[in-house]
Scaffold this active site. Sequence first.
Site, PDB file in Angstrom:
ATOM      1  N   SER A   1      -2.808  34.023 -60.756  1.00  0.00           N
ATOM      2  CA  SER A   1      -3.220  32.841 -59.984  1.00  0.00           C
ATOM      3  C   SER A   1      -2.007  31.931 -59.771  1.00  0.00           C
ATOM      4  O   SER A   1      -1.000  32.372 -59.222  1.00  0.00           O
ATOM      5  CB  SER A   1      -4.373  32.143 -60.702  1.00  0.00           C
ATOM      6  OG  SER A   1      -4.988  31.224 -59.837  1.00  0.00           O
TER       7      SER A   1
ATOM      8  N   ASP B   1     -11.864  38.545 -55.206  1.00  0.00           N
ATOM      9  CA  ASP B   1     -11.389  37.236 -55.661  1.00  0.00           C
ATOM     10  C   ASP B   1     -12.132  36.120 -54.935  1.00  0.00           C
ATOM     11  O   ASP B   1     -12.134  36.067 -53.707  1.00  0.00           O
ATOM     12  CB  ASP B   1      -9.882  37.128 -55.416  1.00  0.00           C
ATOM     13  CG  ASP B   1      -9.247  35.963 -56.138  1.00  0.00           C
ATOM     14  OD1 ASP B   1      -9.866  34.882 -56.196  1.00  0.00           O
ATOM     15  OD2 ASP B   1      -8.117  36.123 -56.634  1.00  0.00           O
TER      16      ASP B   1
ATOM     17  N   HIS C   1     -11.489  36.865 -59.681  1.00  0.00           N
ATOM     18  CA  HIS C   1     -10.229  36.134 -59.795  1.00  0.00           C
ATOM     19  C   HIS C   1      -9.619  36.369 -61.181  1.00  0.00           C
ATOM     20  O   HIS C   1     -10.137  35.868 -62.176  1.00  0.00           O
ATOM     21  CB  HIS C   1     -10.451  34.647 -59.552  1.00  0.00           C
ATOM     22  CG  HIS C   1      -9.180  33.866 -59.488  1.00  0.00           C
ATOM     23  ND1 HIS C   1      -8.181  34.132 -58.572  1.00  0.00           N
ATOM     24  CD2 HIS C   1      -8.717  32.843 -60.237  1.00  0.00           C
ATOM     25  CE1 HIS C   1      -7.174  33.301 -58.759  1.00  0.00           C
ATOM     26  NE2 HIS C   1      -7.467  32.516 -59.772  1.00  0.00           N
TER      27      HIS C   1
END
Length: 537
Positions: free
Chosen positions: A192, A408, A448
């Site tokens: 991320s 995601d 994610h």
Amino acid sequence: MKPAVLLSTLSLLFSSALAKKNPTFERRCSKLTESFNAADTDILLAEYVPQGTNMTFPESATTSCLKFSISLADMCRLRLNVTTSGTSSVIVEVFMPTTWHSKGKRFLMTGNGGLGGCIQYNDMTYGTSLGFAVAGHDNGHAGDVGLPFLDRPQAVKDYAWRALYTAGKIGKSVVNHFYPSSINKSYYMGCSSGGRQGLKAAQEFPEEYDGIVSAAPAVYFQSILAASAHVFKTTGAPGSATHLTQDQWNAVHQMVIDQCDGIDGVLDNVVEDPLKCQPRPEALLCGPGQTWASDQCLTAEQVLTVRTVYSPVYGNNGKLISPRLSPLTKEFIGYPVMYGGVPSYISEGWYKYALYNDPTWTIQNNFTWDTVDYDMQQDLFGVETAKTDLTDAKNNNTRILMYHGLSDCLISSENSYRYYESVSRDMGLPSSQLDEFYRFFPISGMDHCYSGDGAWFVGGSVQYGPAGALDVDPSDSVLMTVVKWVEQGIAPDTLMGRKLVDGVVTGAKAHCKHPLKTTYKGVGDPNLASSWECRTV
Ligand SMILES: *[C@@H]1O[C@H](CO)[C@@H](O)[C@H](O)[C@H]1NC(C)=O
Ligand SMILES: *[C@@H]1O[C@H](CO)[C@@H](O)[C@H](O)[C@H]1NC(C)=O
Ligand SMILES: *[C@@H]1O[C@H](CO)[C@@H](O)[C@H](O)[C@H]1NC(C)=O
Ligand SMILES: *[C@@H]1O[C@H](CO)[C@@H](O)[C@H](O)[C@H]1NC(C)=O
Ligand SMILES: *[C@@H]1O[C@H](CO)[C@@H](O)[C@H](O)[C@H]1NC(C)=O
């Protein structure tokens, strides 16, 4: 993780906690307060931590950062405060295990998530279990919040790149000082915002790392913030005609599965290549007299919300801001941050405190496409992280392994394709030549960074600890895969993922390197990796 799995994991940890005493190591560790000196650096803590210790962290008292992490190795723990300017500083932690020499003398740098602020202790403990000396840092402020950016451009600079750079330098010098021999190879791993930090290192200071694992990278940072704000503008607040409840988003997810699950030839709630999935949300439209309560259908306004959320985002003058979010997102996971009718705290925190320095600014009242133009034009300290010339990384022999979950819910997985293809075009290198130093693995059925319906567990950033299994053999983890690439020249053609149900492995898949497609052979148990192969279409 289910209680039974957690219990067996913990008993495993505590049974191995009866470590042998190592007085020299322990003494050298506590002596670091006197023996280690570096400019602008205060040592806050130097202590020997046996395997199985429940470590707690001072910043967790005032933030939502991780409250504790169980040490997975006998190690020396060092906590430092490094001043980066007259108005900014970075907290750095360094974990140095006793096994370091016998495990290859490797250094691992870890990243952050969201708006920074939380040290990824579980990534650090995982690294020490494999013998790495590991550093982590708080990205220049405590907590995953934007407020510390207010009127503090130096804190924004730390967030954009300087905290990572500084922590890497100091982490390496601590490790080289502490052990009798020096680091052989250095690695980076993050997801991320941490994925963005890894690509930032690849773009700007690749000589610091021999291998970089960048997951779900928040590259095109400003585009992502804009896309999140746009989702909120599209859904509206709870109660508005455009809004969908969490149950309604769950129905949307099922609609997408109904329309797209068969594309890859296997009905398993996983769509191998979401680029081929163009769902038609009108399938959920209520007819005359029908309602959600009686018929589980959506109004025309709600259907348009779904269509807009899963379409590319265009700003002023039709400029492409962001590719669409994957229609395979698990909406109920993305719900609180993305779909719930509350502005993304990441977007709002950035605009409010870093860009405008105006606590009264809100996405609800003040966000327009001009906001996005202004943000991109400012590009504070290069936070966009969109540089596509990786020549320095190539020439420094830095290996970059990027992966992105195709479900995601926060960062469009198409963002990673966009970056990879831009690098290819701008460097004039087809995939066969990018392969030498830069490989991209799309991971079907991964949300994610972690979790999902597919074989998402690749042994990567934020996958250990509460989210994943500790007992999966780490030898084909993404971290050891990049180590093999760097140290033995064995470049990966696939990335091994495990499907986990309640912490137990129920399937495996070798995810193919882009642009090859992971393809079902047409026969065999789809839960076995051997039933799939890499094909060109
Ligand atoms: C670790 O310590 C924290 C805080 O004292 C506590 O909440 C947590 O349950 C402990 N974890 C384990 C596994 O003992
Ligand atoms: C770290 O150092 C800065 C000065 O550079 C200081 O303001 C800050 O309070 C220190 N933080 C800690 C936790 O000691
Ligand atoms: C390695 O990268 C740095 C930039 O970080 C660059 O200045 C240097 O020239 C590169 N080394 C080689 C051998 O290209
Ligand atoms: C934000 O919107 C509010 C309400 O419309 C307005 O009063 C305020 O001036 C705006 N702030 C900025 C910085 O434009
Ligand atoms: C450093 O790593 C390389 C690659 O694994 C290995 O060949 C070499 O022997 C190592 N050097 C030292 C000093 O450990």
